[in-house]
Motif scaffolding. Structure first.
Motif, PDB file in Angstrom:
ATOM      1  N   VAL A  91      -7.330  -0.086  22.928  1.00 24.30           N
ATOM      2  CA  VAL A  91      -7.215   0.582  21.632  1.00 24.30           C
ATOM      3  C   VAL A  91      -8.272   0.047  20.671  1.00 24.30           C
ATOM      4  O   VAL A  91      -8.520  -1.165  20.615  1.00 24.30           O
ATOM      5  N   ASP A  92      -8.887   0.938  19.912  1.00 24.62           N
ATOM      6  CA  ASP A  92      -9.913   0.549  18.941  1.00 24.62           C
ATOM      7  C   ASP A  92      -9.263  -0.181  17.768  1.00 24.62           C
ATOM      8  O   ASP A  92      -8.509   0.428  16.992  1.00 24.62           O
ATOM      9  N   PRO A  93      -9.504  -1.463  17.593  1.00 22.54           N
ATOM     10  CA  PRO A  93      -8.861  -2.224  16.505  1.00 22.54           C
ATOM     11  C   PRO A  93      -9.356  -1.820  15.119  1.00 22.54           C
ATOM     12  O   PRO A  93      -8.785  -2.231  14.111  1.00 22.54           O
ATOM     13  N   ARG A  94     -10.426  -1.016  15.063  1.00 23.47           N
ATOM     14  CA  ARG A  94     -10.977  -0.600  13.766  1.00 23.47           C
ATOM     15  C   ARG A  94     -10.330   0.661  13.225  1.00 23.47           C
ATOM     16  O   ARG A  94     -10.681   1.123  12.131  1.00 23.47           O
ATOM     17  N   ASP A  95      -9.385   1.217  13.975  1.00 22.47           N
ATOM     18  CA  ASP A  95      -8.688   2.421  13.517  1.00 22.47           C
ATOM     19  C   ASP A  95      -8.043   2.144  12.156  1.00 22.47           C
ATOM     20  O   ASP A  95      -7.282   1.182  12.012  1.00 22.47           O
ATOM     21  N   PRO A  96      -8.320   2.961  11.136  1.00 20.57           N
ATOM     22  CA  PRO A  96      -7.798   2.690   9.781  1.00 20.57           C
ATOM     23  C   PRO A  96      -6.277   2.589   9.721  1.00 20.57           C
ATOM     24  O   PRO A  96      -5.731   1.759   8.982  1.00 20.57           O
ATOM     25  N   ILE A  97      -5.579   3.432  10.474  1.00 22.86           N
ATOM     26  CA  ILE A  97      -4.116   3.388  10.456  1.00 22.86           C
ATOM     27  C   ILE A  97      -3.624   2.070  11.032  1.00 22.86           C
ATOM     28  O   ILE A  97      -2.712   1.422  10.488  1.00 22.86           O
ATOM     29  N   LEU A  98      -4.236   1.646  12.132  1.00 25.63           N
ATOM     30  CA  LEU A  98      -3.817   0.398  12.763  1.00 25.63           C
ATOM     31  C   LEU A  98      -4.177  -0.805  11.893  1.00 25.63           C
ATOM     32  O   LEU A  98      -3.422  -1.780  11.843  1.00 25.63           O
ATOM     33  N   LEU A  99      -5.306  -0.736  11.218  1.00 20.57           N
ATOM     34  CA  LEU A  99      -5.675  -1.816  10.301  1.00 20.57           C
ATOM     35  C   LEU A  99      -4.649  -1.944   9.176  1.00 20.57           C
ATOM     36  O   LEU A  99      -4.261  -3.057   8.805  1.00 20.57           O
ATOM     37  N   ARG A 100      -4.195  -0.805   8.653  1.00 20.01           N
ATOM     38  CA  ARG A 100      -3.192  -0.829   7.577  1.00 20.01           C
ATOM     39  C   ARG A 100      -1.872  -1.400   8.100  1.00 20.01           C
ATOM     40  O   ARG A 100      -1.216  -2.206   7.419  1.00 20.01           O
ATOM     41  N   ASP A 101      -1.475  -0.988   9.326  1.00 23.64           N
ATOM     42  CA  ASP A 101      -0.256  -1.545   9.924  1.00 23.64           C
ATOM     43  C   ASP A 101      -0.371  -3.065  10.034  1.00 23.64           C
ATOM     44  O   ASP A 101       0.578  -3.805   9.712  1.00 23.64           O
ATOM     45  N   GLY A 102      -1.528  -3.527  10.498  1.00 23.74           N
ATOM     46  CA  GLY A 102      -1.723  -4.964  10.662  1.00 23.74           C
ATOM     47  C   GLY A 102      -1.664  -5.708   9.340  1.00 23.74           C
ATOM     48  O   GLY A 102      -1.098  -6.802   9.256  1.00 23.74           O
ATOM     49  N   GLU A 103      -2.231  -5.111   8.305  1.00 24.32           N
ATOM     50  CA  GLU A 103      -2.199  -5.749   6.980  1.00 24.32           C
ATOM     51  C   GLU A 103      -0.770  -5.855   6.460  1.00 24.32           C
ATOM     52  O   GLU A 103      -0.376  -6.887   5.889  1.00 24.32           O
ATOM     53  N   ARG A 104       0.016  -4.804   6.651  1.00 23.66           N
ATOM     54  CA  ARG A 104       1.414  -4.849   6.190  1.00 23.66           C
ATOM     55  C   ARG A 104       2.218  -5.869   6.997  1.00 23.66           C
ATOM     56  O   ARG A 104       3.065  -6.582   6.434  1.00 23.66           O
ATOM     57  N   ALA A 105       1.969  -5.917   8.296  1.00 25.72           N
ATOM     58  CA  ALA A 105       2.671  -6.901   9.126  1.00 25.72           C
ATOM     59  C   ALA A 105       2.283  -8.318   8.721  1.00 25.72           C
ATOM     60  O   ALA A 105       3.139  -9.218   8.649  1.00 25.72           O
TER      61      ALA A 105
END
Length: 338
Positions: free
Chosen positions: A93-107
């Motif tokens: 999975v591309d770690p630069r995906d904006p949605i995934l980056l936002r999920d990671g920031e919230r986590a």
């Protein structure tokens, strides 16, 4: 699931993961344990919908659940082929995906809040720990004896059961390829993660774990430590047997705890289930668990220090070599899943 997935299991696993929200959930759970409330806050979706996704992922064998008090936590499975498949898929999975980056920031924000809460808890109870430590020989002497018990050996997989603040993972830093600490207390785990991160110990991690039913395969650990854990347990013999189960052939188990004493205050105020252990008792548990070469060492309190009243005992034993092909280093590391 064990070893490989048959066609039906593989199709089921891929179907379960092949949905955007479920893929986001898997990415979050691969990074650490979360509950339904955590996931609803991170993903901004309703509790029923998140629960439904979790149910499908669990039924496919991709995640596991465990209860801690009134909360139920989830994580990507460490002991199923489905869980291992998920981790391989997530690597693509591309770690630069904006949605995934936002999920990671919230986590990450949630984790920081928990760490702050845990830090406050331990600051509030620091005086209690200091009082208990003052009752026995210095921690420096105990740590030195623990290190000496392993004769300078290095390990592919080092496991600390009841890891607490992660002290054993720090003590043996640089001597393992992977260090894994297990504990049932989320506050302890949050504190330990913070300490290990601050210390820069990338090879060490901590996870939730039931000491009576470890989510680890047989014969995976080269060394297991149980440091000041048994006296909190109602069934210490069962915990010793479970520790022996995960030891690889030739692996070593070290138990560190108190010799018998009569300080009832530790039971009343500090939740100690047992007031120390006799050597013959622990030796019997080790032998019953299939271990051999048992050695015992006692560290007596300093007679010149009126506060010290407890003897610290160390019991060491080894898993006999058996006539089976030992797991390679890469196999061991894969079996505990990074």
């Amino acid at each position: 699931m064990s070893g490989t997935l048959d066609t039906q299991e593989l199709v089921g696993a891929l179907k379960a993961a092949a949905e955007p929200t479920r893929l986001r959930i898997l990415l979050l759970l691969a990074a650490g344990e979360l509950n339904v409330k955590d996931l609803t806050q991170i993903l901004g979706q309703s509790q029923p919908r998140i629960s439904r996704h979790l149910k499908l992922l669990a039924e496919a064998g991709l995640i596991e659940r465990f209860r801690e008090g009134s909360w139920v936590y989830f994580h990507v499975s460490d002991r199923t082929e489905g869980g291992r498949l998920v981790r391989r898929l997530l690597d693509t999975v591309d770690p630069r995906d904006p949605i995934l980056l936002r999920d990671g920031e919230r986590a990450d924000s949630q984790k920081r809040e928990r760490e702050a809460t845990a830090q406050e808890y331990f600051r509030a109870h620091a005086a209690d720990w200091d009082r208990i430590r003052a009752l026995y020989v210095s921690e420096h002497a105990v740590d030195a004896a623990i290190v000496k018990a392993f004769d300078g050996a290095t390990f592919d997989v080092f496991v600390d059961l009841g890891t607490g603040t992660g002290r054993m993972l720090e003590l043996f830093a640089g001597r393992y390829t992977r260090g894994l600490g297990l504990d049932v207390n989320q506050s302890m785990l949050a504190y330990a993660r913070s300490r290990l991160k601050t210390a820069g110990l990338a090879a060490a991690e901590v996870r939730h774990g039931d000491i009576y039913d470890l989510a680890l395969p047989d014969r995976v650990a080269d060394a297991v430590v149980m440091h000041q854990v048994l006296h909190y347990l109602s069934e210490p013999a069962l915990a010793v047997r479970e520790a022996a189960r995960i030891l690889a052939p030739g692996g070593r188990l070290l138990v560190v705890d108190f010799a018998p004493h009569e300080i009832e205050d530790l039971r009343a105020r500090h939740a100690h289930e047992r007031l120390g252990f006799e050597d013959r008792q622990v030796v019997s548990w080790l032998k019953d668990a299939g271990l051999s070469g048992v050695e015992v060492q006692s560290l007596a309190p300093d007679a010149t220090d009126a506060r010290q009243a407890l003897t610290v005992s160390l019991w060491r034993a080894s898993k006999p070599d058996v006539a089976v092909q030992p797991a390679s280093k890469s196999q061991k590391l894969e079996r505990i899943a990074p």
